[in-house]
Design an enzyme around this catalytic site. Structure first.
Site, PDB file in Angstrom:
ATOM      1  N   SER A  38     -38.903  15.675  57.195  1.00 54.21           N
ATOM      2  CA  SER A  38     -38.469  14.388  56.700  1.00 54.21           C
ATOM      3  C   SER A  38     -37.182  14.409  56.876  1.00 54.21           C
ATOM      4  O   SER A  38     -36.458  13.331  57.303  1.00 54.21           O
ATOM      5  CB  SER A  38     -39.449  13.842  55.485  1.00 54.21           C
ATOM      6  OG  SER A  38     -38.672  14.745  54.221  1.00 54.21           O
ATOM      7  N   ASN A  39     -36.338  15.366  56.473  1.00 58.06           N
ATOM      8  CA  ASN A  39     -34.974  15.358  56.558  1.00 58.06           C
ATOM      9  C   ASN A  39     -34.474  15.672  57.969  1.00 58.06           C
ATOM     10  O   ASN A  39     -33.440  14.797  58.522  1.00 58.06           O
ATOM     11  CB  ASN A  39     -34.434  16.550  55.784  1.00 58.06           C
ATOM     12  CG  ASN A  39     -34.414  16.082  54.184  1.00 58.06           C
ATOM     13  OD1 ASN A  39     -33.593  15.468  53.803  1.00 58.06           O
ATOM     14  ND2 ASN A  39     -35.303  16.685  53.431  1.00 58.06           N
TER      15      ASN A  39
ATOM     16  N   ILE B 158     -31.578  33.283  57.523  1.00 61.82           N
ATOM     17  CA  ILE B 158     -30.754  33.280  58.811  1.00 61.82           C
ATOM     18  C   ILE B 158     -29.850  34.596  58.901  1.00 61.82           C
ATOM     19  O   ILE B 158     -29.586  35.288  57.944  1.00 61.82           O
ATOM     20  CB  ILE B 158     -29.525  32.278  58.544  1.00 61.82           C
ATOM     21  CG1 ILE B 158     -30.204  30.899  58.393  1.00 61.82           C
ATOM     22  CG2 ILE B 158     -28.604  32.229  59.742  1.00 61.82           C
ATOM     23  CD1 ILE B 158     -31.077  30.429  59.615  1.00 61.82           C
TER      24      ILE B 158
ATOM     25  N   ASN C  81     -26.680  23.658  54.936  1.00 60.00           N
ATOM     26  CA  ASN C  81     -28.284  23.798  54.218  1.00 60.00           C
ATOM     27  C   ASN C  81     -28.249  22.780  53.307  1.00 60.00           C
ATOM     28  O   ASN C  81     -27.259  22.476  52.642  1.00 60.00           O
ATOM     29  CB  ASN C  81     -28.692  24.928  53.724  1.00 60.00           C
ATOM     30  CG  ASN C  81     -29.572  25.093  53.380  1.00 60.00           C
ATOM     31  OD1 ASN C  81     -30.861  24.742  53.882  1.00 60.00           O
ATOM     32  ND2 ASN C  81     -30.129  25.788  52.058  1.00 60.00           N
TER      33      ASN C  81
ATOM     34  N   HIS D  28     -30.433  21.877  49.604  1.00 62.62           N
ATOM     35  CA  HIS D  28     -31.377  22.603  48.477  1.00 62.62           C
ATOM     36  C   HIS D  28     -31.567  21.664  47.556  1.00 62.62           C
ATOM     37  O   HIS D  28     -30.825  20.947  46.993  1.00 62.62           O
ATOM     38  CB  HIS D  28     -30.573  23.853  47.922  1.00 62.62           C
ATOM     39  CG  HIS D  28     -31.550  24.651  47.115  1.00 62.62           C
ATOM     40  ND1 HIS D  28     -32.255  25.554  47.580  1.00 62.62           N
ATOM     41  CD2 HIS D  28     -31.463  24.497  45.803  1.00 62.62           C
ATOM     42  CE1 HIS D  28     -33.041  26.046  46.601  1.00 62.62           C
ATOM     43  NE2 HIS D  28     -32.534  25.464  45.449  1.00 62.62           N
TER      44      HIS D  28
ATOM     45  N   GLU E 210     -32.090  13.004  49.041  1.00 59.73           N
ATOM     46  CA  GLU E 210     -31.957  13.647  50.467  1.00 59.73           C
ATOM     47  C   GLU E 210     -31.554  12.879  51.401  1.00 59.73           C
ATOM     48  O   GLU E 210     -30.973  13.000  52.342  1.00 59.73           O
ATOM     49  CB  GLU E 210     -32.905  14.936  50.694  1.00 59.73           C
ATOM     50  CG  GLU E 210     -33.103  16.083  49.598  1.00 59.73           C
ATOM     51  CD  GLU E 210     -34.139  17.192  49.823  1.00 59.73           C
ATOM     52  OE1 GLU E 210     -33.616  18.245  49.479  1.00 59.73           O
ATOM     53  OE2 GLU E 210     -35.039  16.808  50.503  1.00 59.73           O
TER      54      GLU E 210
END
Ligand code: GRF
Length: 191
Positions: free
Chosen positions: A15-16, A90, A104, A106, A176
């Protein structure tokens, strides 16, 4: 001016990732060059394709390989890598090749509730168990240690007495979607 080239890495719902793709579609300063997923069946793979974004599927072994991701991103002239629910570590070679260029998100106010094993519902369960009065999101650079790179921005939500994992998750997700893409754009353009 040439657009800033972005790669998005995602493993799940996405979704992000979808929000970021839609946001950058109308921003000529940026180009989302591809979405990489380590899971062919992840919902984001279908969504990205339907939004006209190239998709690269890789194996978990490829992710662990010291040169696969570096070679891929360098060949495609990627400037920034965005992790949007990418559930693999990563490799240090990619972090070294893209210092402070991997971002990133979180779902907690780091350094609280970060680190190995702290993802998805596990984060919100821990927040709930600790009876926190607030939670939120952290947008940060990726460094060699999980969830410990320099923080770019944090956004908060208040938590009431009757929260559940699901209500916290929903509030955090809204935060987010509201902030991730514009924060990335601001951070990159102001550098
Ligand atoms: C988000 O909660 C994000 O904070 C975390 O992974 C989740 C991905 O959700 N890194 P989605 O796949 O974007 O819906």
């Amino acid at each position: 001016m040439k657009p800033i080239k972005i790669a998005i890495f995602a493993s799940g719902e996405g979704s992000n990732a979808e929000t970021i793709i839609r946001y950058f579609a109308s921003k000529p300063d940026f180009e989302v060059v591809f979405l990489l997923s380590n899971k062919e069946t992840a919902p984001i793979v279908r969504k990205a394709k339907s939004l006209g974004i190239s998709v690269v599927i890789c194996s978990n072994k490829d992710v662990e390989d010291i040169s696969f991701l570096v070679d891929l991103c360098k060949t495609k002239e990627i400037d920034y890598i965005i992790l949007a629910g990418f559930l693999r570590k990563i490799p240090n070679t990619l972090i070294a090749a893209y210092p402070e260029k991997i971002i990133n998100i979180h779902p907690s106010l780091l350094p609280k509730y970060g680190g190995e094993g702290m993802y998805g519902k596990f984060v919100h369960e821990a927040v709930l168990a600790a009876k926190e009065k607030e939670s939120g999101i952290s947008i940060h650079y990726v460094s060699e240690e999980f969830d410990s790179g320099r923080i770019i921005a944090q956004y908060r939500i208040a938590l009431g007495d009757n929260e559940t994992v699901e209500t916290i998750q929903e509030k955090v997700r809204q935060l987010e979607h509201q902030h991730f893409a514009p924060t990335i754009a601001r951070e990159i353009l102001n550098m």
